[in-house]
Scaffold this motif. Structure first.
Motif, short mmCIF file in Angstrom:
data_model
loop_
_atom_site.label_atom_id
_atom_site.label_comp_id
_atom_site.label_asym_id
_atom_site.label_seq_id
_atom_site.Cartn_x
_atom_site.Cartn_y
_atom_site.Cartn_z
N ILE A 107 2.73 -13.45 -9.15
CA ILE A 107 2.06 -12.66 -10.19
C ILE A 107 0.78 -12.05 -9.65
CG2 ILE A 107 0.93 -12.78 -12.45
CD1 ILE A 107 2.91 -15.02 -13.17
N LEU A 108 0.03 -12.82 -8.86
CA LEU A 108 -1.23 -12.33 -8.33
C LEU A 108 -0.98 -11.16 -7.38
CD1 LEU A 108 -4.28 -12.69 -8.20
CD2 LEU A 108 -3.96 -14.38 -6.38
N TRP A 109 0.02 -11.25 -6.54
CA TRP A 109 0.31 -10.15 -5.63
C TRP A 109 0.75 -8.91 -6.41
CZ3 TRP A 109 1.58 -9.94 -0.01
CH2 TRP A 109 0.93 -10.95 0.70
N TRP A 110 1.51 -9.10 -7.45
CA TRP A 110 1.94 -7.98 -8.29
C TRP A 110 0.72 -7.30 -8.92
CZ3 TRP A 110 2.55 -8.18 -13.99
CH2 TRP A 110 3.08 -7.01 -14.50
N VAL A 111 -0.21 -8.09 -9.41
CA VAL A 111 -1.40 -7.54 -10.06
C VAL A 111 -2.29 -6.85 -9.02
CG1 VAL A 111 -3.53 -8.13 -11.28
CG2 VAL A 111 -1.36 -9.18 -11.98
N VAL A 112 -2.54 -7.50 -7.90
CA VAL A 112 -3.46 -6.95 -6.90
C VAL A 112 -2.92 -5.64 -6.34
CG1 VAL A 112 -4.37 -7.31 -4.57
CG2 VAL A 112 -4.53 -9.14 -6.27
N THR A 113 -1.63 -5.59 -6.01
CA THR A 113 -1.07 -4.33 -5.50
C THR A 113 -1.09 -3.25 -6.57
OG1 THR A 113 1.18 -5.12 -6.03
CG2 THR A 113 0.39 -5.44 -3.77
N GLY A 114 -0.93 -3.64 -7.83
CA GLY A 114 -1.05 -2.67 -8.91
C GLY A 114 -2.45 -2.09 -9.00
N ILE A 115 -3.45 -2.94 -8.85
CA ILE A 115 -4.84 -2.47 -8.87
C ILE A 115 -5.09 -1.51 -7.71
CG2 ILE A 115 -7.25 -3.19 -8.59
CD1 ILE A 115 -6.49 -5.78 -10.07
N LEU A 116 -4.60 -1.86 -6.52
CA LEU A 116 -4.74 -0.97 -5.37
C LEU A 116 -4.08 0.38 -5.66
CD1 LEU A 116 -4.05 -3.35 -2.33
CD2 LEU A 116 -6.26 -2.54 -3.16
N GLY A 117 -2.91 0.33 -6.29
CA GLY A 117 -2.21 1.58 -6.60
C GLY A 117 -2.97 2.46 -7.57
N TRP A 118 -3.52 1.86 -8.61
CA TRP A 118 -4.28 2.64 -9.59
C TRP A 118 -5.59 3.15 -8.98
CZ3 TRP A 118 -2.60 4.81 -13.84
CH2 TRP A 118 -1.44 4.31 -14.44
N LEU A 119 -6.20 2.37 -8.10
CA LEU A 119 -7.41 2.85 -7.43
C LEU A 119 -7.12 4.09 -6.58
CD1 LEU A 119 -9.23 -0.40 -6.22
CD2 LEU A 119 -9.99 1.18 -7.99
N ALA A 120 -5.94 4.12 -5.99
CA ALA A 120 -5.60 5.23 -5.08
C ALA A 120 -4.90 6.38 -5.79
CB ALA A 120 -4.72 4.71 -3.95
N TRP A 121 -4.54 6.23 -7.07
CA TRP A 121 -3.75 7.28 -7.71
C TRP A 121 -4.45 8.63 -7.74
CZ3 TRP A 121 -2.75 8.70 -13.38
CH2 TRP A 121 -1.70 9.61 -13.45
N PRO A 122 -5.75 8.71 -8.01
CA PRO A 122 -6.39 10.03 -7.95
C PRO A 122 -6.27 10.69 -6.57
CG PRO A 122 -7.79 8.50 -9.14
CD PRO A 122 -6.68 7.69 -8.55
N VAL A 123 -6.30 9.88 -5.51
CA VAL A 123 -6.10 10.43 -4.17
C VAL A 123 -4.69 11.00 -4.05
CG1 VAL A 123 -6.10 9.93 -1.70
CG2 VAL A 123 -7.77 8.82 -3.21
N GLY A 124 -3.69 10.25 -4.53
CA GLY A 124 -2.32 10.73 -4.50
C GLY A 124 -2.13 11.94 -5.39
#
Length: 845
Positions: A6-23
């Motif tokens: 669960i923690l890995w799922w959440v952490v990678t999700g946070i990384l994804g949302w942090l980078a979404w404006p770049v994408g």
């Protein structure tokens, strides 16, 4: 362990949302705005900032350094969203317009990550004590975690930094620190994460292709899911053949005719659908090609034919797997470039540099993948520019050159700290003189995709001809095909003559290169070998004719689309999506061409390395080709099921559809049987600790590892260990691998592959032999001082090593006396069973 998932799922999700404006900025012209790549991009950007800061000694390799890298990423994204004219409103509007895409992407990631984590929990043989390269991979992870800065220390060659493309292990280490996972747990979870990221990357790429072809996005999500299945789950046909043979439905003679190594000799007929151990039939699926000498004798080093589903089931966190999501990210960038070219948007310098920066990451992830990604990006720009401004016009060529130089320059610039300490065993390009691949073996490997492309490519060409009022002239395709065949054969003849001349000159000067190729030449002159190589290609033309035929189909259809596209080109720069040519169809052909070319190249050339044959070249090129052909085939299935009947009519289209589906279903036999075999029917006690079996089978060594880890002071330089050295694929190097503390020498042959030389390893082998045979000698003490050894390990591997060492006639000694002498000279600080750790004084006399 559920909490870690669960923690890995959440952490990678946070990384994804942090980078979404770049994408969102990066993929501004794609319908899906690259949303499915968010997690991939987030992990990439944050890991790069972390590594770059550590390499420049701006930040440290610890949790604080990672958080600082995340703050930089968050700051850049916040600026993109909230600056004047930022993406805030546009992103909000896009979210409201694409809820199904967002939901499907998130569900796909969750299902793949959780599902594969369950498989990893039940998998047996997670990190094998012998064979495989998992010792190397966990050694790199632990070495990075124990390094104070970058480049990280090499756990198998003390005093040196890692000389390998280790960016994927930086990413793994970043998540290990962020989640607080034990390295062995992170090792299992990262395999599941790569599976999920690969599925999402393929999903995102195919979604963008289909959505660009169909403005209403009908069928985009099912096609994208098909792309995910084709990329990470579909297998080759060997699994299907294994099941047929085991069931008794495939005759021995027919199975033997395929020529797949150890098949059917090592298989058994049981009357069931269970082909047995994954280490038997599953391994054969990754070695379906059988190379032979010019005399027709089989060679030991057969080409490696791994594909993603096998790699994920095997559980190797090796660079070719670590780079998989980023190859798909590079393909998405190439598709964005195609869109920009179609709309006549010259990339801004910053955007071009961003393209080069991300593509350049493949140099650091898995260097082999970089050239094809750059070629795909430039090919996409060239195709799009040709459609917009005319066929190979001067502006098109200039803009292509400008984009290429910018990408190359930024790709090198952003990774200079890596290149400064990198060396390789690669020694140039050599002609493949051995007999070519048999057609049946190539089809066993790529059959599902070849069936799809054989239906999709001619059908899409025919439809374009019908729509433009042109005739489907088979003569036109045959003309392309014959010219390609003649050109390639002539080129190969010229290169063979050149190779023969080089070998002759080399023999005159001493014969270094000739000596390398001696097993291949088998005593023949270079001219005789060249003649035989060419003759074999005339006698076994199946793969050559198949690939050149498909390449001609893709090439003629793409070329004619470009020629007719220029006729409709206007001076209006603000062309809309509706006015643009079909970018999805164009790019799918580029993907197909890329995949087919990669598998054709290895029929004529290979990269010279320590193996001396094309084993590794086929491995790397086939793996890339699988990804490109999988995406092209997923698009091709969607396209054919939508338009095939319009071109061929009802019954012929139905036959072609049935053939495609049959080939795909045969490929799905591998993952179904593989999952059951790899987990032994989910019968084991689940554990996400990749080292659990080694801990169980070697408790004394693992107690020593735990003892060492608990006594290292926080922030201190890790101590140097002396343990038994090994060549490769052995139990040697296990203490350094699982602590990350540098050993004097670990797997020496792997170190040669990474560094291109065996000089230092040979020197250290001689010194280690002295320490473990004559520990009281002045030479042994001098070696220990030179290496600054703090601990000597005496365990299972060392006992074996000392016995073998003392049995040599030129170096006789008594193993028991040697170990007693070592224990007398140095202080035993740990002892359990047969494993002892000896501590050396801070300064040796």
């Amino acid at each position: 362990m559920i909490s870690q998932v669960i923690l890995w799922w959440v952490v990678t999700g946070i990384l994804g949302w942090l980078a979404w404006p770049v994408g969102f900025w990066l993929f501004q012209r794609l319908p899906g705005r690259g949303y499915a790549f968010n997690r991939i991009l987030g992990l990439f950007v944050s890991s790069y900032l972390f590594w770059a800061g550590g390499s420049l000694h701006v930040i440290q390799n610890d949790a604080g350094g990672i958080l600082l890298a995340l703050l930089v990423l968050a700051g850049v994204s916040a600026w993109l969203v909230f600056r004047p004219g930022g993406y805030g409103r546009e992103m909000s509007s896009w979210i409201h317009q694409h809820p199904r895409l967002i939901l499907t992407s998130e569900l796909l990631f969750a299902c793949c990550f959780i599902g594969w984590s369950i498989l990893r929990a039940f998998a047996v043989g997670k990190i094998m004590p012998v064979g495989g390269e998992k010792f190397m991979e966990i050694a790199f992870l632990n070495g990075i975690l124990n390094s104070q800065a970058f480049p990280p220390l090499d756990p198998w060659l003390s005093g040196y930094a890692i000389s390998y493309y280790y960016f994927g292990y930086i990413m793994m280490a970043l998540l290990t620190r962020l989640t607080g996972a034990l390295p062995a747990v992170a090792f299992d979870l990262y395999d599941a994460l790569l599976f999920a990221l690969g599925a999402c990357g393929a999903f995102g790429l195919v979604y963008e292709l289909v959505s660009s072809s169909d403005r209403h996005e009908k069928g985009a999500l099912p096609a994208a899911l098909t792309g995910a299945i084709f990329t990470v789950l579909l297998g080759n046909w060997q699994g299907f053949l294994e099941i047929l043979y085991t069931r008794g439905w495939l005759p021995f003679s027919l199975a033997a005719w395929t020529g797949v190594p150890n098949f059917p000799g090592a298989a058994q007929v049981t009357g069931t659908f269970n082909p047995g151990s994954f280490w038997g039939w599953g391994w054969r699926a990754s070695r379906v090609l059988s190379d032979s000498t010019l005399s027709g004798q089989s060679i030991d080093l057969n080409p490696i034919t791994e594909f993603p589903a096998f790699s994920f089931l095997l559980g190797d966190n090796h660079p070719h797997v670590l780079a998989l999501p980023y190859i798909l990210l590079g393909a998405a960038i190439a598709f964005q470039v195609l869109w920009m070219a179609l709309l006549r948007e010259e990339p801004h310098l910053w955007r071009s540099m961003a393209f080069g920066w991300i593509a350049g990451g493949l140099l650091f992830l898995n260097t082999w993948d970089y050239p094809i990604t750059i070629a795909l990006i430039l090919g996409a720009w060239l195709a799009g520019s040709t459609l917009s401004t005319g066929l190979l016009s001067n502006p098109t060529l200039r803009s292509t050159l400008r984009l290429g130089l910018t990408c190359l320059a930024s790709g090198i610039l952003f990774y200079l700290p890596f290149f400064s300490g990198f060396s390789s065993q690669a020694g140039g390009i050599l002609p493949h003189l051995l007999p070519p691949t048999r057609l049946i073996q190539y089809l066993i490997m790529f059959g599902p995709f070849i069936l799809v492309l054989s239906g999709f490519l001619p059908t899409s060409w025919a439809q374009e001809c019908f729509r433009s009022g042109r005739r489907v002239a088979l003569r036109r395709w045959l003309r392309w095909w014959s010219r390609l065949v003649i050109a390639l054969l002539f080129l190969f003849l010229v290169l063979l003559a050149l190779a023969a001349l080089i070998l002759w000159l080399d023999a005159v000067r001493g014969g270094n290169l000739t000596a390398t190729l001696l097993p291949i030449l088998e005593g023949r002159t270079p001219g005789e070998a060249a003649f035989l190589a060419f003759a074999y290609r005339l006698r076994r033309p199946g793969v050559f004719l198949l690939l050149t035929g498909l390449l001609s189909l893709a090439g003629v259809s793409l070329w004619e689309a470009l020629e007719h596209g220029k006729e409709g080109a206007t001076d209006d720069i603000s062309r809309t999506y509706a006015q643009a040519p079909d970018p999805g169809l164009i790019f799918s052909r580029l993907l197909a061409i890329g995949g087919l070319v990669l598998t054709l190249v290895v029929e004529f050339f290979y990269l010279r390395d320590g193996f001396g044959v094309r084993m590794n070249t086929v491995f790397k090129f086939y793996f890339q080709a699988w990804l490109l052909m999988a995406a092209a085939s997923a698009y091709g299935v969607w396209w054919f099921f939508r338009y095939g009947q319009q071109v061929w009519g009802g019954f012929p289209a139905l036959i072609l559809k049935a053939g495609m589906l049959t080939g795909i279903l045969a490929g799905m036999a591998f993952p179904v049987a593989g999952i059951i075999s790899r987990t032994e029917g989910f019968s084991a006690i689940p554990s996400l600790d990749a080292a659990s079996e080694l801990h169980r089978d070697h408790p004394e060594d693992w107690a020593a590892i735990d003892w060492l880890l608990t006594r290292r002071a926080e922030g201190a330089t890790p101590p140097v260990l002396l343990e038994a050295p090994g060549k490769s694929y052995t139990y040697a190097g296990r203490i350094s691998a699982f602590t990350g503390f540098p050993a004097v020498l670990g797997w020496s042959l792997h170190e040669m592959q990474w560094r291109g030389t065996y000089t230092e390893q040979s020197r250290r082998e001689a010194g280690i032999a002295q320490v473990f045979s004559a520990p009281s000698s002045p030479a042994a003490r001098e070696w220990l001082k030179t290496w600054q050894v703090e601990y000597i390990i005496l365990g299972e591997a060392e006992h074996t090593y000392i016995h073998e060492l003392c049995s040599r006639v030129e170096q006789p000694c008594n193993p028991v006396q040697v170990e007693e002498e070592l224990a007398h000279l140095y202080q035993p600080v740990f002892h359990q069973g047969q494993t002892t750790i000896l501590r050396l004084p801070s300064s040796l006399p």
